[in-house]
Design a protein around this motif. Structure first.
Motif, PDB file in Angstrom:
ATOM      1  N   TYR A  28       0.876  -1.163   0.145  1.00 24.41           N
ATOM      2  CA  TYR A  28       0.002   0.115  -0.085  1.00 24.41           C
ATOM      3  C   TYR A  28       0.797   1.314  -0.051  1.00 24.41           C
ATOM      4  O   TYR A  28       0.156   2.352   0.094  1.00 24.41           O
ATOM      5  CB  TYR A  28      -0.982   0.061   1.210  1.00 24.41           C
ATOM      6  N   GLY A  73      10.862   6.763   3.375  1.00 24.47           N
ATOM      7  CA  GLY A  73      11.689   5.848   3.349  1.00 24.47           C
ATOM      8  C   GLY A  73      11.945   5.200   4.791  1.00 24.47           C
ATOM      9  O   GLY A  73      10.975   5.284   5.536  1.00 24.47           O
ATOM     10  N   THR A  99      10.356   7.044  13.213  1.00 25.94           N
ATOM     11  CA  THR A  99       9.425   6.168  12.829  1.00 25.94           C
ATOM     12  C   THR A  99      10.281   4.851  11.966  1.00 25.94           C
ATOM     13  O   THR A  99      10.743   5.690  11.097  1.00 25.94           O
ATOM     14  CB  THR A  99       8.158   6.774  12.014  1.00 25.94           C
ATOM     15  N   SER A 123       6.270   0.468  13.030  1.00 26.43           N
ATOM     16  CA  SER A 123       5.174   0.202  12.357  1.00 26.43           C
ATOM     17  C   SER A 123       5.109  -1.228  12.195  1.00 26.43           C
ATOM     18  O   SER A 123       6.178  -1.960  11.960  1.00 26.43           O
ATOM     19  CB  SER A 123       5.341   0.811  10.827  1.00 26.43           C
ATOM     20  N   MET A 194      -5.047   5.717   4.188  1.00 27.97           N
ATOM     21  CA  MET A 194      -5.220   6.775   3.568  1.00 27.97           C
ATOM     22  C   MET A 194      -4.888   7.098   1.922  1.00 27.97           C
ATOM     23  O   MET A 194      -4.093   6.108   1.572  1.00 27.97           O
ATOM     24  CB  MET A 194      -4.208   8.086   4.054  1.00 27.97           C
TER      25      MET A 194
HETATM   26  N1  SAM Z   1       9.712   3.090   6.954  1.00 30.30           N
HETATM   27  C1  SAM Z   1       9.257   3.730   8.081  1.00 30.30           C
HETATM   28  C2  SAM Z   1       7.865   3.020   8.878  1.00 30.30           C
HETATM   29  O1  SAM Z   1       7.646   2.007   8.041  1.00 30.30           O
HETATM   30  O2  SAM Z   1       7.482   3.329   9.653  1.00 30.30           O
HETATM   31  C3  SAM Z   1       8.805   5.190   8.014  1.00 30.30           C
HETATM   32  C4  SAM Z   1       8.205   5.680   7.066  1.00 30.30           C
HETATM   33  S1  SAM Z   1       6.380   5.081   6.400  1.00 30.30           S
HETATM   34  C5  SAM Z   1       5.918   5.861   4.875  1.00 30.30           C
HETATM   35  C6  SAM Z   1       5.475   5.914   7.906  1.00 30.30           C
HETATM   36  C7  SAM Z   1       4.367   5.240   8.132  1.00 30.30           C
HETATM   37  O3  SAM Z   1       3.248   5.325   7.207  1.00 30.30           O
HETATM   38  C8  SAM Z   1       4.087   3.686   8.181  1.00 30.30           C
HETATM   39  O4  SAM Z   1       3.659   3.465   9.442  1.00 30.30           O
HETATM   40  C9  SAM Z   1       3.424   3.210   6.995  1.00 30.30           C
HETATM   41  O5  SAM Z   1       2.504   2.212   7.674  1.00 30.30           O
HETATM   42  C10 SAM Z   1       2.316   4.506   6.911  1.00 30.30           C
HETATM   43  N2  SAM Z   1       1.780   4.579   5.686  1.00 30.30           N
HETATM   44  C11 SAM Z   1       2.377   4.479   4.568  1.00 30.30           C
HETATM   45  N3  SAM Z   1       1.416   4.496   3.525  1.00 30.30           N
HETATM   46  C12 SAM Z   1       0.161   4.736   4.137  1.00 30.30           C
HETATM   47  C13 SAM Z   1      -1.424   5.068   3.943  1.00 30.30           C
HETATM   48  N4  SAM Z   1      -1.651   5.055   2.555  1.00 30.30           N
HETATM   49  N5  SAM Z   1      -2.119   5.172   4.809  1.00 30.30           N
HETATM   50  C14 SAM Z   1      -1.761   5.371   6.097  1.00 30.30           C
HETATM   51  N6  SAM Z   1      -0.455   5.153   6.452  1.00 30.30           N
HETATM   52  C15 SAM Z   1       0.429   4.891   5.471  1.00 30.30           C
END
Ligand code: SAM
Length: 334
Positions: A28, A73, A99, A123, A194
């Motif tokens: 996703y 990332g 995070t 996460s 989201m």
């Molecule tokens: N790689 C790190 C991690 O996994 O936490 C940091 C970056 S990641 C983009 C940060 C958070 O964004 C993660 O918890 C991920 O699940 C969430 N995330 C990514 N796409 C999303 C979406 N479409 N809706 C909600 N949360 C999202």
């Protein structure tokens, strides 16, 4: 000191993406169909250096920012990330969090704690190994993320756990996640899926409303609402009636909280965004590198951006806006 935007929202939080690379390919977020082997990530020189990040962070702190979150990332892929943490930890009155997907956390936790990290958010979308491996799409085992959480907690770092919930994918496991972390001191926050970016095929039907998540967990472990800890807290918190801790839900789709959004974001290449759903950012790296801006000039430029801010995407979201072009979550950071 502080600055308020057009809607009266102060600038309090800054999320800094330190890399656009990730070792997961969550279906996703960074689906393999888009982020495959031949995907061109940013060359190293395009990324803000630690010195540039620190300079910008100090200017933001001078504008009222009290919390900085490092993200990506996958931030733990950035070499020597603990050096950046210690540089930022030297800025007074700042909460400093990170995070991570947790894959490298067992290895890095002690260095991060020693460098001055305040807290870590991991996460973790499912405890079911098959579901987790399918969601990260690199066959990464859930046990290794749990080991990372234990290692972080073992060093004394407070841990939060974030789970994105997608209907029909991992929503069957929300009660298991709650059960696993009840009584551990690690709050789990459930996040509505989201419509970030344009590559994850978002549909409203995929969203499990936060109210439903609370109901499902509460029917097994009775809950009561808890007060928000501070203005702008994104999670709505619920306490277990038996005192085993709390959960949070982040209802950015069904109960948007733009009115309380105090967050600015910087991409790995130094673009400033005032909304997760923005299309355009302000190039801070050009100011730093090409225009040799002074701290006062940086301050002026950033406060100007914030003063003009009037975005509130989530409050205006419809099925139609969800399809408009937007930047990717992996680029801007979660
Ligand atoms: N790689 C790190 C991690 O996994 O936490 C940091 C970056 S990641 C983009 C940060 C958070 O964004 C993660 O918890 C991920 O699940 C969430 N995330 C990514 N796409 C999303 C979406 N479409 N809706 C909600 N949360 C999202």
């Amino acid at each position: 000191m502080g600055v308020n935007d057009i809607l009266g929202r102060p600038l309090r939080d800054l999320r800094i993406s330190v890399t656009d690379r990730c070792n997961f390919r969550c279906t996703y977020c960074m689906p393999k169909s888009v982020f495959g082997r031949d995907h061109a990530f940013m060359p190293r020189r395009e990324l803000l250096s630690f010195e540039e990040i620190e300079r910008v962070a100090r200017v933001f702190a001078g504008l009222g920012v009290r919390k900085i979150r490092l993200t990506g990332g996958e931030p733990l892929l950035r070499a020597q990330i603990e050096s950046l943490v210690s540089m930022l930890a030297a800025i007074p009155r700042l909460e400093l969090t990170l995070t991570t997907n947790g894959a490298l956390l067992a290895r890095k936790a002690a260095a991060l704690r020693d460098a001055g990290l305040t807290r870590v958010t991991v996460s973790l979308d499912s405890l079911d190994d098959a579901t987790f491996r399918a969601m990260n799409d690199v066959d990464f085992p859930v046990a290794d993320v749990l080991a990372g959480i234990d290692a972080a907690a073992g060093t004394g770092l407070p841990v939060k756990v974030n789970a994105v919930v997608r209907r029909g994918v991992n929503d069957h496991g929300v009660v298991d996640l709650a059960r696993c972390f009840r009584g551990s001191g690690h709050a789990v926050r459930f996040i509505e899926f989201m419509d970030v970016g344009a590559t994850n095929g978002w549909r409203l039907d995929d969203v499990v409303p936060a109210a439903e998540i609370v109901e499902r967990i509460g029917s097994v472990f009775p809950l009561e609402p808890a007060e928000a800890a501070y203005r702008g807290e994104v999670a709505r918190r619920f306490r277990y009636l038996d005192g085993a801790g709390e959960i949070g839900v982040i209802a950015s789709v069904t109960q948007p909280f733009c009115g309380d959004c105090t967050r600015a974001r910087i991409s790995a290449e130094g673009k400033l965004y005032t909304c997760l759903f923005a299309r355009r950012g302000t190039d801070l790296r050009a100011l730093l590198r090409e225009q040799g801006a002074s701290d006062a000039e940086l301050h002026e430029r950033i406060s100007g951006v914030w003063l003009r801010r009037d975005d509130r995407y989530s409050e205006l979201r419809t099925e139609q806006t969800a399809a408009t072009p937007k930047i990717e979550m992996s680029y801007i950071g979660g």
